[in-house]
Scaffold this active site. Structure first.
Site, PDB file in Angstrom:
ATOM      1  N   PRO A 159       0.837  -1.207   0.000  1.00  0.00           N
ATOM      2  CA  PRO A 159       0.000   0.000   0.000  1.00  0.00           C
ATOM      3  C   PRO A 159       0.872   1.258   0.000  1.00  0.00           C
ATOM      4  O   PRO A 159       2.104   1.167   0.006  1.00  0.00           O
ATOM      5  CB  PRO A 159      -0.775  -0.121   1.306  1.00  0.00           C
ATOM      6  CG  PRO A 159       0.169  -0.831   2.227  1.00  0.00           C
ATOM      7  CD  PRO A 159       1.049  -1.696   1.380  1.00  0.00           C
ATOM      8  N   TRP A 160       0.221   2.421   0.068  1.00  0.00           N
ATOM      9  CA  TRP A 160       0.979   3.668  -0.057  1.00  0.00           C
ATOM     10  C   TRP A 160       1.497   4.193   1.280  1.00  0.00           C
ATOM     11  O   TRP A 160       2.381   5.033   1.317  1.00  0.00           O
ATOM     12  CB  TRP A 160       0.096   4.763  -0.685  1.00  0.00           C
ATOM     13  CG  TRP A 160      -1.271   4.898  -0.091  1.00  0.00           C
ATOM     14  CD1 TRP A 160      -2.415   4.334  -0.578  1.00  0.00           C
ATOM     15  CD2 TRP A 160      -1.652   5.600   1.104  1.00  0.00           C
ATOM     16  NE1 TRP A 160      -3.481   4.642   0.238  1.00  0.00           N
ATOM     17  CE2 TRP A 160      -3.039   5.419   1.279  1.00  0.00           C
ATOM     18  CE3 TRP A 160      -0.954   6.368   2.029  1.00  0.00           C
ATOM     19  CZ2 TRP A 160      -3.749   5.968   2.340  1.00  0.00           C
ATOM     20  CZ3 TRP A 160      -1.654   6.912   3.096  1.00  0.00           C
ATOM     21  CH2 TRP A 160      -3.029   6.708   3.252  1.00  0.00           C
ATOM     22  N   PRO A 185       4.057  -1.630  -6.244  1.00  0.00           N
ATOM     23  CA  PRO A 185       3.839  -0.561  -5.264  1.00  0.00           C
ATOM     24  C   PRO A 185       2.483   0.090  -5.528  1.00  0.00           C
ATOM     25  O   PRO A 185       1.860  -0.134  -6.563  1.00  0.00           O
ATOM     26  CB  PRO A 185       4.966   0.440  -5.551  1.00  0.00           C
ATOM     27  CG  PRO A 185       5.867  -0.210  -6.547  1.00  0.00           C
ATOM     28  CD  PRO A 185       5.062  -1.269  -7.234  1.00  0.00           C
ATOM     29  N   SER A 186       2.041   0.916  -4.573  1.00  0.00           N
ATOM     30  CA  SER A 186       0.752   1.584  -4.737  1.00  0.00           C
ATOM     31  C   SER A 186       0.842   2.704  -5.776  1.00  0.00           C
ATOM     32  O   SER A 186       1.870   3.356  -5.931  1.00  0.00           O
ATOM     33  CB  SER A 186       0.308   2.163  -3.401  1.00  0.00           C
ATOM     34  OG  SER A 186      -0.711   3.087  -3.608  1.00  0.00           O
ATOM     35  N   SER A 237      -6.129  -2.753   2.120  1.00  0.00           N
ATOM     36  CA  SER A 237      -7.426  -2.647   2.792  1.00  0.00           C
ATOM     37  C   SER A 237      -8.152  -3.998   2.819  1.00  0.00           C
ATOM     38  O   SER A 237      -7.858  -4.900   2.022  1.00  0.00           O
ATOM     39  CB  SER A 237      -8.283  -1.630   2.046  1.00  0.00           C
ATOM     40  OG  SER A 237      -8.481  -2.069   0.721  1.00  0.00           O
ATOM     41  N   GLU A 258      -2.281  -8.901   4.866  1.00  0.00           N
ATOM     42  CA  GLU A 258      -2.092  -7.978   5.994  1.00  0.00           C
ATOM     43  C   GLU A 258      -3.058  -6.835   5.751  1.00  0.00           C
ATOM     44  O   GLU A 258      -2.832  -6.015   4.856  1.00  0.00           O
ATOM     45  CB  GLU A 258      -0.661  -7.432   6.013  1.00  0.00           C
ATOM     46  CG  GLU A 258       0.401  -8.458   6.270  1.00  0.00           C
ATOM     47  CD  GLU A 258       0.573  -8.774   7.732  1.00  0.00           C
ATOM     48  OE1 GLU A 258      -0.123  -8.176   8.571  1.00  0.00           O
ATOM     49  OE2 GLU A 258       1.402  -9.645   8.030  1.00  0.00           O
ATOM     50  N   LEU A 259      -4.131  -6.784   6.529  1.00  0.00           N
ATOM     51  CA  LEU A 259      -5.200  -5.837   6.181  1.00  0.00           C
ATOM     52  C   LEU A 259      -5.312  -4.731   7.231  1.00  0.00           C
ATOM     53  O   LEU A 259      -4.355  -4.414   7.912  1.00  0.00           O
ATOM     54  CB  LEU A 259      -6.494  -6.617   5.965  1.00  0.00           C
ATOM     55  CG  LEU A 259      -6.345  -7.782   4.963  1.00  0.00           C
ATOM     56  CD1 LEU A 259      -7.633  -8.565   4.823  1.00  0.00           C
ATOM     57  CD2 LEU A 259      -5.876  -7.292   3.598  1.00  0.00           C
ATOM     58  N   CYS A 293      -1.296   1.074   9.697  1.00  0.00           N
ATOM     59  CA  CYS A 293      -2.203  -0.033  10.052  1.00  0.00           C
ATOM     60  C   CYS A 293      -2.160  -0.286  11.544  1.00  0.00           C
ATOM     61  O   CYS A 293      -3.174  -0.558  12.165  1.00  0.00           O
ATOM     62  CB  CYS A 293      -1.818  -1.278   9.271  1.00  0.00           C
ATOM     63  SG  CYS A 293      -0.102  -1.751   9.497  1.00  0.00           S
ATOM     64  N   GLU A 394     -11.977   1.829  10.684  1.00  0.00           N
ATOM     65  CA  GLU A 394     -10.572   2.239  10.698  1.00  0.00           C
ATOM     66  C   GLU A 394     -10.498   3.656  10.143  1.00  0.00           C
ATOM     67  O   GLU A 394     -10.797   3.882   8.967  1.00  0.00           O
ATOM     68  CB  GLU A 394      -9.753   1.288   9.821  1.00  0.00           C
ATOM     69  CG  GLU A 394      -8.296   1.674   9.788  1.00  0.00           C
ATOM     70  CD  GLU A 394      -7.463   0.825   8.843  1.00  0.00           C
ATOM     71  OE1 GLU A 394      -7.924   0.513   7.736  1.00  0.00           O
ATOM     72  OE2 GLU A 394      -6.332   0.493   9.226  1.00  0.00           O
ATOM     73  N   LYS A 466      -8.993 -12.146  12.840  1.00  0.00           N
ATOM     74  CA  LYS A 466     -10.266 -11.779  12.205  1.00  0.00           C
ATOM     75  C   LYS A 466     -10.032 -11.117  10.828  1.00  0.00           C
ATOM     76  O   LYS A 466      -9.184 -11.582  10.065  1.00  0.00           O
ATOM     77  CB  LYS A 466     -11.081 -10.900  13.163  1.00  0.00           C
ATOM     78  CG  LYS A 466     -11.406 -11.632  14.480  1.00  0.00           C
ATOM     79  CD  LYS A 466     -12.303 -10.826  15.398  1.00  0.00           C
ATOM     80  CE  LYS A 466     -11.523  -9.966  16.344  1.00  0.00           C
ATOM     81  NZ  LYS A 466     -12.347  -9.297  17.362  1.00  0.00           N
TER      82      LYS A 466
HETATM   83  P1  NAD Z   1      -5.626  -0.682  -0.994  1.00  0.00           P
HETATM   84  O1  NAD Z   1      -6.232  -1.965  -0.557  1.00  0.00           O
HETATM   85  O2  NAD Z   1      -6.462   0.289  -1.719  1.00  0.00           O
HETATM   86  O3  NAD Z   1      -4.375  -0.982  -1.951  1.00  0.00           O
HETATM   87  C1  NAD Z   1      -3.301  -1.803  -1.548  1.00  0.00           C
HETATM   88  C2  NAD Z   1      -2.524  -2.249  -2.779  1.00  0.00           C
HETATM   89  O4  NAD Z   1      -3.351  -3.135  -3.544  1.00  0.00           O
HETATM   90  C3  NAD Z   1      -2.131  -1.115  -3.718  1.00  0.00           C
HETATM   91  O5  NAD Z   1      -0.852  -1.374  -4.264  1.00  0.00           O
HETATM   92  C4  NAD Z   1      -3.205  -1.219  -4.794  1.00  0.00           C
HETATM   93  O6  NAD Z   1      -2.785  -0.663  -6.009  1.00  0.00           O
HETATM   94  C5  NAD Z   1      -3.360  -2.723  -4.889  1.00  0.00           C
HETATM   95  N1  NAD Z   1      -4.602  -3.198  -5.520  1.00  0.00           N
HETATM   96  C6  NAD Z   1      -5.795  -2.577  -5.607  1.00  0.00           C
HETATM   97  N2  NAD Z   1      -6.680  -3.352  -6.300  1.00  0.00           N
HETATM   98  C7  NAD Z   1      -6.031  -4.493  -6.614  1.00  0.00           C
HETATM   99  C8  NAD Z   1      -6.394  -5.684  -7.324  1.00  0.00           C
HETATM  100  N3  NAD Z   1      -7.598  -5.857  -7.852  1.00  0.00           N
HETATM  101  N4  NAD Z   1      -5.473  -6.654  -7.449  1.00  0.00           N
HETATM  102  C9  NAD Z   1      -4.234  -6.497  -6.936  1.00  0.00           C
HETATM  103  N5  NAD Z   1      -3.820  -5.389  -6.285  1.00  0.00           N
HETATM  104  C10 NAD Z   1      -4.701  -4.401  -6.129  1.00  0.00           C
HETATM  105  O7  NAD Z   1      -4.979  -0.045   0.331  1.00  0.00           O
HETATM  106  P2  NAD Z   1      -4.272   1.371   0.496  1.00  0.00           P
HETATM  107  O8  NAD Z   1      -5.327   2.429   0.437  1.00  0.00           O
HETATM  108  O9  NAD Z   1      -3.095   1.454  -0.420  1.00  0.00           O
HETATM  109  O10 NAD Z   1      -3.703   1.252   1.998  1.00  0.00           O
HETATM  110  C11 NAD Z   1      -4.466   1.519   3.129  1.00  0.00           C
HETATM  111  C12 NAD Z   1      -4.974   0.231   3.765  1.00  0.00           C
HETATM  112  O11 NAD Z   1      -3.906  -0.685   3.954  1.00  0.00           O
HETATM  113  C13 NAD Z   1      -5.539   0.463   5.151  1.00  0.00           C
HETATM  114  O12 NAD Z   1      -6.717  -0.278   5.320  1.00  0.00           O
HETATM  115  C14 NAD Z   1      -4.463  -0.075   6.075  1.00  0.00           C
HETATM  116  O13 NAD Z   1      -4.883  -0.493   7.334  1.00  0.00           O
HETATM  117  C15 NAD Z   1      -3.930  -1.205   5.278  1.00  0.00           C
HETATM  118  N6  NAD Z   1      -2.583  -1.543   5.730  1.00  0.00           N
HETATM  119  C16 NAD Z   1      -2.394  -2.727   6.401  1.00  0.00           C
HETATM  120  C17 NAD Z   1      -1.142  -3.046   6.884  1.00  0.00           C
HETATM  121  C18 NAD Z   1      -0.876  -4.319   7.649  1.00  0.00           C
HETATM  122  O14 NAD Z   1       0.274  -4.709   7.779  1.00  0.00           O
HETATM  123  N7  NAD Z   1      -1.882  -4.976   8.180  1.00  0.00           N
HETATM  124  C19 NAD Z   1      -0.080  -2.173   6.663  1.00  0.00           C
HETATM  125  C20 NAD Z   1      -0.315  -0.983   5.992  1.00  0.00           C
HETATM  126  C21 NAD Z   1      -1.578  -0.679   5.508  1.00  0.00           C
END
Ligand code: NAD
Length: 496
Positions: A159-160, A185-186, A237, A258-259, A293, A394, A466
């Site tokens: 993610p970003w 990467p994002s 996410s 990892e969500l 996160c 969140e 969960k």
């Molecule tokens: P996001 O889910 O929108 O995107 C994450 C990544 O998935 C990005 O690189 C995006 O381009 C990619 N993606 C989107 N659609 C996809 C698809 N169909 N197939 C494959 N890849 C795809 O999340 P975000 O907005 O970049 O990040 C914020 C979220 O990430 C928050 O919910 C946060 O809690 C979570 N997060 C979790 C952790 C952890 O370790 N649990 C760490 C950091 C962030």
């Protein structure tokens, strides 16, 4: 890499089979500074499905030779990468500044991410000897060796919010385990992360590390469903994680997810509440403008200490300077993007509209910049209704609900009353009480008297209960997820 003028927009390519390339079709997309949305920071390549196929094939072709190296040989390369990542201070400064401008987070944090990435390569390399040991089970009933093999091509999606630290929780682990990778990467933070990954890739045999930037709607599904992908390690996410898991089901491709999180912190009546504790609470909550996160997202305080915590935390928040992350006096930059800005503002407005006590804190030296960029001051919401989004969802932004409680049983139930279960914290002077409350929490990680990245031990497996995810990154266990178990056995007395 040549050092470019900080003010000139930069263009990054994709990296496949040992070389930087333009995306097939030559398209790029623009990335703007979230502190000054009209300022262009650069363009990143918009990869296509054709590029996905080329990256997968390159990673697949590189796999047998990479997997055939010993753990010690791979560890030596990881150690070299860790050194090279921080070898050139001028280049490091450049990438940190670029990262700050495309992301919004303060420069100290972008510098921290750069160095943390190298540390995580070192940590993974340190597991080489342990990984090389098979388990031997002499018979009867059989002589059996339990060994492990790398899975093949691993797709790593980040993610970003903390792109390099999060990459450090999966890339070195995938490599030491013997896999080759394709990284995505994002869209929202692609320039400095790409440059950093290109540097890593250039220190490895061609095809071992490949990176594709671009729109998830164009390449996301192709990455996840490609027949050469043997494993998917996704951070992001819950919604996208659920989609990735469904798509992966077609080829029965294993996933680690990892969500999101909605971390509860529990401040007991005997907690040490000095200036250091309030600063740790502030950092655990508001570092990276709350876009972490594992940030503290719900603060439960024993009723006898509630006023003290409200005053102490408000005082720290009021001192913070909000502005352009490049300026050394800035403590908090903008939120990374317009969508996230809208979400956090919406949650604060919902609390206000419901008549809750909301306080926006901090110093804003440049009001004009604040009005134009995706800024939100550190915001405290006092004793809100438990049904509000700021409590249940969140927030992933700089706002924190603070709520009083009366008994341990009540607060454990409230902390666990969430679909999330990523991290948590317990604040008390009593060690036994700390661990006994921690063991009752449904969370993958519990910090004691601290919260968040500054308190995290990278040797511990990290992940959620969960809907916060499946599987674990980091630690020795984080390497094992990139391997398959393989049992080899014979009649007793023959093999061992
Ligand atoms: P996001 O889910 O929108 O995107 C994450 C990544 O998935 C990005 O690189 C995006 O381009 C990619 N993606 C989107 N659609 C996809 C698809 N169909 N197939 C494959 N890849 C795809 O999340 P975000 O907005 O970049 O990040 C914020 C979220 O990430 C928050 O919910 C946060 O809690 C979570 N997060 C979790 C952790 C952890 O370790 N649990 C760490 C950091 C962030």
């Amino acid at each position: 890499m040549s050092i470019q003028n900080i003010d000139s927009p930069v263009t990054t390519g994709i990296y496949i089979d040992g070389e930087v390339r333009e995306a097939a079709g030559g398209k790029t997309y623009a990335i703007h500074n979230p502190a000054r949305p009209d300022e262009l920071v650069g363009h990143a390549a918009s990869a296509t499905v054709e590029d996905v196929d080329a990256a997968m094939k390159a990673a697949h072709a590189a796999f047998p030779a990479w997997a055939a190296l010993s753990y010690a040989e791979r560890a030596a390369m990881l150690m070299k990468i860790a050194d090279e990542l921080v070898a050139d201070q001028e280049e490091l400064d450049y990438r940190s500044r670029l990262f700050c401008r495309e992301h919004g987070k303060v420069i100290k944090e972008t510098q921290l991410e750069m160095t943390r990435l190298g540390d995580r390569f070192r940590l993974s390399a340190s597991y080489a000897e342990r990984l090389a040991e098979d388990e031997h089970l002499p018979g009867p009933p059989f002589d059996t060796i339990i060994t492990r093999q790398p899975r093949g091509v691993a797709t790593l999606i980040v993610p970003w919010n903390w792109p390099l630290s999060i990459l450090g929780a999966k890339l070195p682990q995938a490599l030491i385990a013997g896999n080759t990778v394709v990284i995505k990467p994002s869209h929202n933070s692609a320039l400095a992360p790409s440059m950093t990954i290109h540097k890593i890739a250039s220190l490895l045999p061609p095809g071992v590390v490949n990176v594709l930037t671009g729109s998830a709607s164009e390449i996301g599904d192709a990455l996840v469903t490609h027949p050469l992908t043997r494993f998917i390690n996704f951070t992001g996410s819950v919604g996208v994680g659920r989609h990735v898991m469904k798509m992966a089901a077609d080829n029965i491709t294993p996933v680690t997810l990892e969500l999101g999180g909605n971390d509860a912190a529990i401040i007991c009546e005997d907690a040490e509440l000095d200036a250091g504790a309030f600063m740790r609470m502030y950092m655990g909550t508001f570092m990276s403008s709350g876009q972490i996160c594992m940030a503290l997202k719900r603060l439960y305080v024993h009723r006898s200490r509630y006023d003290e915590v409200v005053d102490g935390l408000t005082e720290v928040c009021e001192r913070m300077v909000i502005g352009d992350g490049l300026l050394p006096e800035t403590n908090m930059g903008p939120v990374n993007n317009e969508k996230q800005h809208r979400i956090i503002k919406g949650m604060i407005e919902q609390a206000r509209a419901a008549g809750q006590d909301v306080r926006e804190c901090g110093q804003v030296p440049d009001e004009e910049l604040y009005a134009k960029g995706y800024f939100q001051k550190p915001t405290l919401v006092f004793d809100p209704d438990q049904s509000l989004d700021i409590v249940r969802e969140e927030q992933f932004g700089p706002a924190l609900p603070i709520m009083p409680y009366d008994t341990d049983d009540e607060v454990v139930a409230k902390a666990n009353d969430s679909n999330f279960g990523l991290c948590s914290s317990v604040w008390t002077k009593d060690r036994d009480r700390a661990t006994s409350i921690a063991r009752r929490l449904e969370a993958g990680y519990t910090y004691l008297n601290a919260h968040g990245p500054a308190a995290q031990d990278g040797r511990g497996p990290f992940g959620g209960f969960k809907q916060s995810g499946i599987g674990r990154n980091l630690g020795y266990e984080g390497v094992l997820q990139f391997q398959e178990y393989h049992s080899i056995s014979s009649q007793p007395g023959w093999l061992l």
